[in-house]
Enzyme design. Structure first.
Site, PDB file in Angstrom:
ATOM      1  N   GLY A 116     -25.187   4.884  -0.812  1.00 46.17           N
ATOM      2  CA  GLY A 116     -26.105   5.954  -1.223  1.00 46.17           C
ATOM      3  C   GLY A 116     -25.653   6.669  -2.479  1.00 46.17           C
ATOM      4  O   GLY A 116     -25.864   7.873  -2.630  1.00 46.17           O
ATOM      5  N   TYR A 152       0.832  -1.201   0.000  1.00 49.99           N
ATOM      6  CA  TYR A 152       0.000   0.000   0.000  1.00 49.99           C
ATOM      7  C   TYR A 152       0.869   1.253   0.000  1.00 49.99           C
ATOM      8  O   TYR A 152       1.918   1.310   0.655  1.00 49.99           O
ATOM      9  CB  TYR A 152      -0.919   0.036   1.221  1.00 49.99           C
ATOM     10  CG  TYR A 152      -2.021  -0.997   1.229  1.00 49.99           C
ATOM     11  CD1 TYR A 152      -2.286  -1.793   0.125  1.00 49.99           C
ATOM     12  CD2 TYR A 152      -2.810  -1.183   2.366  1.00 49.99           C
ATOM     13  CE1 TYR A 152      -3.300  -2.740   0.144  1.00 49.99           C
ATOM     14  CE2 TYR A 152      -3.830  -2.119   2.396  1.00 49.99           C
ATOM     15  CZ  TYR A 152      -4.059  -2.895   1.286  1.00 49.99           C
ATOM     16  OH  TYR A 152      -5.071  -3.830   1.323  1.00 49.99           O
ATOM     17  N   GLY A 189     -16.993  -0.300  -3.162  1.00 52.28           N
ATOM     18  CA  GLY A 189     -16.471   0.898  -3.807  1.00 52.28           C
ATOM     19  C   GLY A 189     -17.393   2.098  -3.714  1.00 52.28           C
ATOM     20  O   GLY A 189     -17.316   3.013  -4.546  1.00 52.28           O
ATOM     21  N   LEU A 232     -18.722  -1.673   1.164  1.00 55.35           N
ATOM     22  CA  LEU A 232     -19.684  -0.828   0.445  1.00 55.35           C
ATOM     23  C   LEU A 232     -19.505  -0.938  -1.062  1.00 55.35           C
ATOM     24  O   LEU A 232     -20.072  -0.156  -1.827  1.00 55.35           O
ATOM     25  CB  LEU A 232     -19.555   0.634   0.881  1.00 55.35           C
ATOM     26  CG  LEU A 232     -19.740   0.925   2.370  1.00 55.35           C
ATOM     27  CD1 LEU A 232     -19.739   2.428   2.625  1.00 55.35           C
ATOM     28  CD2 LEU A 232     -21.014   0.294   2.907  1.00 55.35           C
TER      29      LEU A 232
END
Length: 323
Positions: free
Chosen positions: A220, A53, A215, A213
């Site tokens: 929402g 990362y 991505g 979620l």
């Protein structure tokens, strides 16, 4: 915050795991430190990272940011169950990636330097290495455990039969083997219900879902699009177009319940068998605080049934596709 055991181990971890992939590429070091302090303040003691990362130009930067945070003292390291990963290619030279005993040895030493610690609590194989025998992998891990450089071993992105292979090889060596599996799992992507979750349950592995979620699609996205808060492009736009009808049903249902879509997605994962802690990867403090709300949200059976109608799951294989 609620806590649970990591799989069949005696290790207690928070029901949410702080993902750190954004630290470096999207979140500056000072802000990352604030997020980690806030995570401890919310009772989150489980942090996940990886040795790759950072960015293509600065792999390992995320571990360095965590290391600089640990170096500030105040019990930060002692309060953290630290998970990182090995496998990814770190250079162009041979043996700078995958799971050979040589690379595992070099990779753990490099991670320890970047993280400024003397041990890693959960050392995860980021992917299965089909070219390295399990005897070699487990011998390397046993040495690291004996040296006190790692405590537990986990996997990530393994198939169910890879978990079985790994555990049977470990059993033959009287070694604890895998204690966790980190997989893609959310309402939109439920493929691991076929074989990975049954294998994890059988062998006593804690399940650590990543991308809870999907991505941001379960957070929402349609409402944010209508409000002009978010625009999607590329792969995300294609995924949104393919699942727009489902997502509209989902967001409408969340509105009926008076809950945020992202909270429901996380609460659903927390209700699933074998799930220890979904990985939440906030870029900001507000995103961290939003994720913590889900721990206190309990979904009743009627709600769970409706979510299954919107996002059909998978039965255990082979019953899912054969008699």
């Amino acid at each position: 915050m609620e806590y649970t055991n990591l799989g069949r181990t005696g290790l207690n971890v928070s029901r949410l795991c702080l993902g750190t992939m954004n630290f470096g590429p999207h979140t500056e070091e000072a802000d990352a430190h604030l997020i980690m302090d806030a995570a401890h303040g919310q009772g989150i003691n489980f942090f996940d990272t990886a040795n790759t990362y950072g960015s293509a130009e600065h792999r390992g930067h995320t571990e360095e940011i965590i290391g600089s945070w640990f170096a500030r003292g105040g019990g930060r390291r002692e309060k953290t169950v630290l998970a990182t990963k090995v496998y990814g290619q770190l250079g162009d030279w041979p043996n700078e990636g995958r799971l050979s005993a040589l690379h595992i040895r070099r990779a753990v030493e490099a991670s320890l330097r970047r993280l400024r610690t003397d041990h890693i609590d959960l050392y995860q194989m980021h992917h299965v290495d089909r070219s390295t025998p399990w005897e070699e992998i487990w011998q390397a891990m046993e040495v690291l455990v004996a040296q006190g450089k790692i405590i537990y071993v986990g996997s990530s992105n393994f198939a169910g039969w890879h978990i079985a292979q790994a555990q049977e090889a470990a059993r033959s060596r009287n070694f604890l083997g895998l204690t966790s599996e980190q997989s893609l799992y959310n309402l939109l992507e439920r493929s691991i219900e076929l074989e990975v979750i049954p294998a994890a349950e059988y062998y006593g592995l804690g399940l650590i879902p990543w991308s809870p979620l999907h991505g941001g699609l379960l957070g929402g996205v349609l409402r944010k699009e209508n409000e002009g808060v978010r625009r999607t492009s590329g792969h995300a736009a294609n995924a949104l177009a393919a699942r727009r009808e489902q997502l509209q049903q989902y967001e409408d249902f969340a509105a009926e319940l008076g809950q945020e879509p992202g909270d429901i997605a996380l609460a659903w994962l927390l209700s699933r068998p074998a799930v220890t802690a979904p990985i939440v990867g906030p870029r900001t403090l507000d995103q961290l605080h939003a994720a913590v709300r889900a721990v206190d949200l309990t979904l009743d059976q009627k709600t769970l049934d409706r979510l299954d109608e919107i996002f059909p799951g998978r039965r255990t294989a082979p019953e899912d596709y054969a008699w």
